[in-house]
Design an enzyme around this catalytic site. Structure first.
Site, PDB file in Angstrom:
ATOM      1  N   ALA A  32     -25.847  41.624  -5.143  1.00 27.44           N
ATOM      2  CA  ALA A  32     -26.519  40.832  -4.092  1.00 27.44           C
ATOM      3  C   ALA A  32     -26.896  41.787  -2.957  1.00 27.44           C
ATOM      4  CB  ALA A  32     -25.653  39.685  -3.604  1.00 27.44           C
ATOM      5  N   HIS A  34     -28.340  44.202  -0.125  1.00 27.38           N
ATOM      6  CA  HIS A  34     -29.160  44.086   1.086  1.00 27.38           C
ATOM      7  C   HIS A  34     -29.212  45.460   1.739  1.00 27.38           C
ATOM      8  CE1 HIS A  34     -25.287  44.146   3.055  1.00 27.38           C
ATOM      9  NE2 HIS A  34     -24.918  43.055   2.409  1.00 27.38           N
ATOM     10  N   HIS A  37     -26.065  47.704   1.919  1.00 23.40           N
ATOM     11  CA  HIS A  37     -25.757  48.476   0.712  1.00 23.40           C
ATOM     12  C   HIS A  37     -26.733  49.650   0.570  1.00 23.40           C
ATOM     13  CE1 HIS A  37     -24.454  44.280  -0.583  1.00 23.40           C
ATOM     14  NE2 HIS A  37     -23.355  44.966  -0.759  1.00 23.40           N
ATOM     15  N   ASP A 151     -16.567  46.374   6.303  1.00 26.35           N
ATOM     16  CA  ASP A 151     -15.267  45.976   5.739  1.00 26.35           C
ATOM     17  C   ASP A 151     -14.216  46.953   6.258  1.00 26.35           C
ATOM     18  OD1 ASP A 151     -15.951  43.731   3.674  1.00 26.35           O
ATOM     19  OD2 ASP A 151     -17.503  45.246   3.465  1.00 26.35           O
ATOM     20  N   ARG A 188     -22.870  37.135   1.825  1.00 27.71           N
ATOM     21  CA  ARG A 188     -22.527  35.741   2.142  1.00 27.71           C
ATOM     22  C   ARG A 188     -23.555  35.071   3.044  1.00 27.71           C
ATOM     23  NH1 ARG A 188     -16.926  34.942   0.839  1.00 27.71           N
ATOM     24  NH2 ARG A 188     -16.197  36.922   0.064  1.00 27.71           N
TER      25      ARG A 188
END
Ligand code: AMP
Length: 283
Positions: A32, A34, A37, A151, A188
């Protein structure tokens, strides 16, 4: 871009590249993709000869099966984005490549990182992260491995993992990529409506407010005011707002003027849980 699905084939490839004197960089992801990344892939390309990205939605790091089920799966779009980013190699392992039956289960010693903050709200999460990153690192054996500050606790966990297992790869932490509104990019965010996305910027505003005031306002007041601020601006629940030592994640109640501090937030907009953080002192 070369796509590998088997660990042994990727291992052969990276070994050949190393024999040619090429350095290997590695960006592990759950897909997923974006811009957050892709910024890691970009940095990986700048700093190493061969950029390897992996996409594996690691079931062992989801403490909530419903969260795993809802996790976005966008492999075709991901492949296109990685090709545009000129990523050299994509590794898409199946579960059997990641968790071969002959690989012994390990318990990772993570100290306070295991149960603090994210660990408290997501029991077992960091054990799962370690299982996946340890296995991937065994396969890719990169010179450098790239993670996002987004993170924050995960980065500290990975540093502990690499130290405990003497994994020789250099860990590079890249800063958080944000939308122009300040909202940290996240897979998310796809689950937020436009209105919720707008409300979600309150996390960034709270972080900035804490950064601007931590030298003059008591930490407990900053935390309680910020909690109220989030609840008044569309958040339904705040798991934590924590001001911590940036290297150990131990809670701090007052700054001693030299310690590196970070603030970390986890909060829900409806049923979407968002996390973000910011360094308070110089990075
Ligand atoms: P994930 O796919 O969520 O496991 O994330 C893969 C990597 O991308 C992790 O190292 C994340 O910290 C990083 N990442 C996720 N979002 C961002 C962001 N907004 N900015 C920078 N890095 C990010």
């Amino acid at each position: 871009m070369i796509v590998f699905r088997l660990a042994a084939s990727l291992d052969n490839y990276t070994r050949l590249q190393k024999e040619k004197g090429h350095s290997i960089g590695f960006v592990p992801t759950m897909g997923a993709l974006h811009q957050g990344h892709l910024s890691l892939v970009q940095r990986c390309k700048q700093e190493t000869d061969i950029a390897v990205c992996s996409i594996f939605i690691n079931p062992t790091q989801f403490n909530d099966p419903a969260d795993l089920k809802k996790y976005p799966r966008t492999i075709e779009a991901d492949i296109l984005k990685l090709e545009q980013a000129k990523c050299d190699v994509l590794f898409i392992p199946g579960i059997e490549e990641m968790y071969p039956p002959n690989r012994a289960a390990i318990h990772y010693e993570l100290g306070n990182l295991e149960n603090d903050l994210e660990g408290m709200y997501r029991p077992g999460h960091f054990q799962g992260v370690c299982q996946a990153v340890h296995r991937l690192t065994d396969i890719v054996k990169p010179h450098k491995i790239f993670f996002g500050q987004k993170d924050f606790q995960q980065c500290l966990v990975i540093k502990r993992l690499f130290k405990n297992f003497q994994i020789p790869s250099e860990i590079v932490v890249n800063s958080t990529i944000r939308e122009p509104s300040g909202l940290a990019m996240s897979s998310r965010n796809m689950r937020l409506t436009d209105e919720e996305r707008e409300k979600a910027t309150a996390i960034y505003k709270a972080l900035i407010n804490i950064k601007n005031n931590f030298t003059s306002v008591p930490f407990d007041k900053l935390v309680s005011d910020s909690t109220s601020f989030l609840l008044q601006h569309g958040f339904s629940k705040v798991d934590y707002i924590a001001i911590c030592d940036a290297n150990t994640l131990q809670p701090v109640s007052e700054w001693n003027g030299s310690q590196q501090l970070a603030v970390l937030i986890a909060a829900f907009i409806n049923n979407v849980r968002l996390i973000d953080n910011m360094m308070l002192t110089d990075e």
